[in-house]
Scaffold this motif. Structure first.
Motif, PDB file in Angstrom:
ATOM      1  N   ASP A 110       0.845  -1.204   0.000  1.00  0.00           N
ATOM      2  CA  ASP A 110       0.000   0.000   0.000  1.00  0.00           C
ATOM      3  C   ASP A 110       0.873   1.244   0.000  1.00  0.00           C
ATOM      4  O   ASP A 110       0.514   2.269  -0.562  1.00  0.00           O
ATOM      5  CB  ASP A 110      -0.866   0.059   1.273  1.00  0.00           C
ATOM      6  CG  ASP A 110      -1.982  -0.975   1.247  1.00  0.00           C
ATOM      7  OD1 ASP A 110      -2.227  -1.532   0.164  1.00  0.00           O
ATOM      8  OD2 ASP A 110      -2.588  -1.216   2.309  1.00  0.00           O
ATOM      9  N   ARG A 372     -22.768   1.237   4.794  1.00  0.00           N
ATOM     10  CA  ARG A 372     -22.522   2.338   3.854  1.00  0.00           C
ATOM     11  C   ARG A 372     -21.198   2.113   3.136  1.00  0.00           C
ATOM     12  O   ARG A 372     -20.343   1.384   3.648  1.00  0.00           O
ATOM     13  CB  ARG A 372     -22.352   3.628   4.647  1.00  0.00           C
ATOM     14  CG  ARG A 372     -23.572   4.222   5.224  1.00  0.00           C
ATOM     15  CD  ARG A 372     -23.111   5.495   5.931  1.00  0.00           C
ATOM     16  NE  ARG A 372     -23.522   5.463   7.332  1.00  0.00           N
ATOM     17  CZ  ARG A 372     -24.587   6.128   7.765  1.00  0.00           C
ATOM     18  NH1 ARG A 372     -25.323   6.842   6.929  1.00  0.00           N
ATOM     19  NH2 ARG A 372     -24.916   6.072   9.041  1.00  0.00           N
ATOM     20  N   THR A 373     -21.013   2.830   2.046  1.00  0.00           N
ATOM     21  CA  THR A 373     -19.726   2.722   1.371  1.00  0.00           C
ATOM     22  C   THR A 373     -18.647   3.346   2.277  1.00  0.00           C
ATOM     23  O   THR A 373     -18.882   4.365   2.911  1.00  0.00           O
ATOM     24  CB  THR A 373     -19.783   3.385  -0.027  1.00  0.00           C
ATOM     25  OG1 THR A 373     -18.476   3.351  -0.550  1.00  0.00           O
ATOM     26  CG2 THR A 373     -20.260   4.818   0.011  1.00  0.00           C
ATOM     27  N   SER A 375     -17.621   1.892   5.021  1.00  0.00           N
ATOM     28  CA  SER A 375     -17.871   1.563   6.431  1.00  0.00           C
ATOM     29  C   SER A 375     -16.909   0.487   6.939  1.00  0.00           C
ATOM     30  O   SER A 375     -16.866   0.227   8.141  1.00  0.00           O
ATOM     31  CB  SER A 375     -19.321   1.102   6.609  1.00  0.00           C
ATOM     32  OG  SER A 375     -19.579   0.016   5.748  1.00  0.00           O
ATOM     33  N   GLY A 376     -16.162  -0.153   6.054  1.00  0.00           N
ATOM     34  CA  GLY A 376     -15.159  -1.113   6.523  1.00  0.00           C
ATOM     35  C   GLY A 376     -15.509  -2.559   6.228  1.00  0.00           C
ATOM     36  O   GLY A 376     -14.940  -3.462   6.835  1.00  0.00           O
ATOM     37  N   LYS A 377     -16.396  -2.805   5.276  1.00  0.00           N
ATOM     38  CA  LYS A 377     -16.787  -4.197   4.963  1.00  0.00           C
ATOM     39  C   LYS A 377     -15.622  -4.963   4.330  1.00  0.00           C
ATOM     40  O   LYS A 377     -15.310  -6.081   4.734  1.00  0.00           O
ATOM     41  CB  LYS A 377     -18.003  -4.204   4.004  1.00  0.00           C
ATOM     42  CG  LYS A 377     -19.194  -3.429   4.525  1.00  0.00           C
ATOM     43  CD  LYS A 377     -20.352  -3.457   3.565  1.00  0.00           C
ATOM     44  CE  LYS A 377     -20.105  -2.679   2.280  1.00  0.00           C
ATOM     45  NZ  LYS A 377     -19.913  -1.211   2.473  1.00  0.00           N
ATOM     46  N   THR A 378     -14.999  -4.323   3.324  1.00  0.00           N
ATOM     47  CA  THR A 378     -13.864  -4.978   2.670  1.00  0.00           C
ATOM     48  C   THR A 378     -12.738  -5.194   3.678  1.00  0.00           C
ATOM     49  O   THR A 378     -12.118  -6.253   3.727  1.00  0.00           O
ATOM     50  CB  THR A 378     -13.369  -4.110   1.495  1.00  0.00           C
ATOM     51  OG1 THR A 378     -14.450  -3.965   0.578  1.00  0.00           O
ATOM     52  CG2 THR A 378     -12.186  -4.722   0.794  1.00  0.00           C
ATOM     53  N   THR A 379     -12.527  -4.171   4.504  1.00  0.00           N
ATOM     54  CA  THR A 379     -11.486  -4.270   5.527  1.00  0.00           C
ATOM     55  C   THR A 379     -11.738  -5.483   6.411  1.00  0.00           C
ATOM     56  O   THR A 379     -10.825  -6.261   6.699  1.00  0.00           O
ATOM     57  CB  THR A 379     -11.484  -2.979   6.370  1.00  0.00           C
ATOM     58  OG1 THR A 379     -11.393  -1.876   5.492  1.00  0.00           O
ATOM     59  CG2 THR A 379     -10.343  -2.956   7.350  1.00  0.00           C
ATOM     60  N   HIS A 530     -24.054  -5.483  -1.717  1.00  0.00           N
ATOM     61  CA  HIS A 530     -24.635  -4.160  -1.959  1.00  0.00           C
ATOM     62  C   HIS A 530     -26.049  -4.265  -2.492  1.00  0.00           C
ATOM     63  O   HIS A 530     -26.869  -3.406  -2.267  1.00  0.00           O
ATOM     64  CB  HIS A 530     -23.770  -3.377  -2.952  1.00  0.00           C
ATOM     65  CG  HIS A 530     -22.516  -2.856  -2.337  1.00  0.00           C
ATOM     66  ND1 HIS A 530     -21.307  -3.464  -2.540  1.00  0.00           N
ATOM     67  CD2 HIS A 530     -22.280  -1.822  -1.498  1.00  0.00           C
ATOM     68  CE1 HIS A 530     -20.365  -2.795  -1.857  1.00  0.00           C
ATOM     69  NE2 HIS A 530     -20.936  -1.806  -1.222  1.00  0.00           N
TER      70      HIS A 530
END
Ligand code: ATP
Ligand code: MG
Length: 583
Positions: A110, A372-373, A375-379, A530
């Motif tokens: 990153d 929400r976009t 919000s940390g879902k992928t994280t 989503h």
């Protein structure tokens, strides 16, 4: 000397020590031959020529030719073997560098521009190789030449030899001054090369966006500017090198003048023969080339030190996410996932993305993640296969902290597909199997069927068709379906799917969902969603808000009881409902 900096990488030469020995011997041989030539010349001049016995000149001249030929052979061997050893060293070092890059955690990547890594892997390692194969050799050659020549000179006339050495002393001053200036320039050049590489790399991967937005002139200007700065630094480097070389070549000429003056005096007083003086001057000439070489060696040395510094910056980064001592393998995985008091911050960031998050997914259960976009879902999804480690709390698989498991073992139980379906420039088959040991044709077919990726059979060479870099020869939906097939291939007991159907049309989505439903039945899965339609696959849904789980329940329950959930999904829900009706 770059030797100290290089110490860490010199062991890479060890496997090729045989080549190094041959090289060293031929180096000494060529030096001995070069040093013998003035001796023979002296013999010819002071012997047959001075005594007008030209009949005796044949054998020493023949000897001269033989020595010349020997020198030629030695130089050939020296070049060849030093080149072979250093090239093999370069290859091994580059392999290790690549392996190390792969072992480093995602967060390392990153924070590093890919061009900076690329320039280290290609040009810095090349610089190290050049220093080993030329710089180091010239350096040794120069030292040995100076030592040998000095002894031979002293034998002829020790006073003249001392005068010659005195004339050479300013080398120390010149090279020190050069070192101070050049080290800064060399570092700047190598960094700028990395920046330039990054621009090229970004252009190549972002070419579609650049063209679509008509940003070619902007990119060109950025490139121009960077290339110009690199050019300017290179010109500075050339100027410094030119100055050093001029200063260095001045010294042998200076000593030649001194030798002629003082040597002429010695000859006229009979303490030195004419042949001796000529031999002496030949020795001074023998120093001209090493003086040139010192210039080269010093600049290469600075470049090598900088290159080693830049390599060390990467090689010294330890993988943060690696097997801990005592980590164990997991034989059978039931697939119970538990997040216990999880808090997460991205490295180098102070913002908590997740905090005090508790969540359990029972074996065989499919949990949908909604939020929400941003919000940390992928994280959250990253934490399960340990692409990142939690900052606080723990993630448990079957009750074992994922950090206590062997990474390979952990990841072999988890199939993943992330938002961006990354493919590699390889065949479809290689992209699917990704080096997994044996995958049967049936498994492959099943995975392709579940993901509705059967279009691969219609590609020109079927599974052997190569997809372009990052899979750009496929459509977005095709790439996504291949990525999904890759995730479900081999029936891993845990699936982490981040919005796996976002790019496929509603009809295909429905077909995939039906097929996926049968797969999800037997595995534990975390499904970032989503679209409300995909939620049909989830047994329960967790709503992520403010870094924690704001609510958990079935879709119907949350729709009934949670206003935020309703707000997030209802608009889209209505949209997709109406689409289904019109379809
Ligand atoms: P979306 O629905 O848009 O996919 P998300 O819920 O998956 O969103 P995440 O990708 O998990 O959201 O991102 C959560 C937060 O973390 C965002 O604020 C984002 O800016 C930040 N973030 C994501 N990746 C990094 C990173 N590598 N370094 C620093 N911050 C990051
Ligand atoms: Mg996301």
């Amino acid at each position: 000397m770059g030797l100290r900096a290089l110490r860490r990488y010199l062991p890479y030469l060890r496997p090729y020590w045989g080549l190094v020995v041959i090289f060293g011997l031929s180096q000494l041989g060529s030096l001995a031959a070069a040093a013998a030539i003035p001796k023979v010349i002296q013999y010819i001049i002071d012997g047959p020529i001075s005594h007008h016995q030209l009949g005796d000149i044949g054998p020493p001249v023949a000897l001269l030719v033989v020595i010349g030929l020997l020198e030629f052979v030695f130089i050939y061997l020296r070049r060849n073997f030093s080149g072979m050893a250093s090239l093999r060293m370069e290859t091994d070092l580059r392999n290790d560098f690549y392996a190390h890059l792969q072992s480093l955690q995602v967060s390392f990547h990153d924070n590093w521009q890919s061009g900076q890594l690329l320039s280290r892997a290609i040009s810095d390692i090349g610089t190290v190789r050049r220093f080993v194969s030329y710089g180091l050799i010239w350096f040794l050659q120069t030292i040995v030449t100076f030592a040998v020549v000095f002894v031979l000179m002293a034998q002829l006339d020790w006073q003249l030899a001392i005068v010659t050495v005195l004339c050479m002393l300013p080398i120390a001053y010149f090279s020190n001054r050069f070192h101070e200036k050049y080290k800064v320039i060399a570092r700047r050049i190598q960094d700028q090369q990395g920046d330039l590489t990054t621009i090229i790399e970004e252009m190549a991967t972002g070419v579609r966006i650049i063209k679509a937005f008509g940003r070619m002139p902007l990119m060109q200007a950025r490139f121009d500017d960077m290339a110009r700065r690199l050019g300017a630094s290179n010109i500075e480097a050339i100027a410094e090198r030119a100055r050093l070389w001029t200063q260095l070549t001045l010294l042998p000429n200076l000593s030649l003048a001194a030798v002629l003056l003082l040597g002429g005096y010695s000859v006229s007083h009979g303490s030195l023969t004419v042949g001796g003086l000529i031999a002496f001057m030949n020795y001074v000439f023998m120093l001209t080339w090493p003086m040139d070489a010192i210039g080269w060696v010093l600049s290469m040395n600075e470049e090598c030190k900088t290159a080693v510094q830049r390599l060390n910056e990467v090689m010294d980064s330890r993988p943060d996410i690696a097997d801990l001592p005592g980590a164990r393998a997991m034989e059978r995985c039931k697939g119970r996932i538990e997040l216990r008091g999880v808090g997460f911050k991205y490295p180098k960031s102070d913002a908590w993305i997740l905090r005090d998050l508790n969540l359990t997914i029972e074996p065989g259960e499919t949990l949908g993640l909604v939020g929400r976009t941003g919000s940390g879902k992928t994280t959250l999804a990253y934490l399960v296969p340990r692409l990142y480690d939690v900052t606080e709390g723990s993630v448990l698989l079957d009750g074992i902290d994922v950090r206590d498991l062997h990474l390979r073992s952990l990841r072999s139980h988890i199939g993943t597909a992330f938002e961006d379906p990354i493919l590699f420039s390889a065949s479809v088959h290689e992209n699917l199997v990704m080096g997994r040991p044996i995958v049967s044709d049936e498994e492959l077919k099943r995975a392709l069927k579940v993901a509705q990726a059967e279009f691969v059979w219609d590609l020109p060479w079927g599974l052997e068709t190569r997809v372009g870099e990052q899979g750009y020869t496929l459509s977005g939906g095709q790439r996504q379906r291949l990525a999904l097939a890759r995730a479900v291939l081999g029936s891993p007991p845990v699936l982490v799917l981040d919005d796996p159907l976002s790019s496929v049309d509603v009809h295909t989505e429905a077909v995939i969902e039906r097929a996926l439903a049968s797969v999800l039945e037997s595995v534990t899965s975390l499904l970032v969603v989503h679209r409300p339609s995909t939620l049909a696959l989830a047994d329960r849904v967790a709503l992520i808000d403010g870094g924690r789980v704001a609510a958990v329940g079935t879709h119907a329950e949350l729709m009934r009881t949670n206003p935020l959930y309703r707000a997030l999904l209802s608009q889209e829900y209505e949209d997709s409902e109406s689409r289904m009706v019109t379809a």
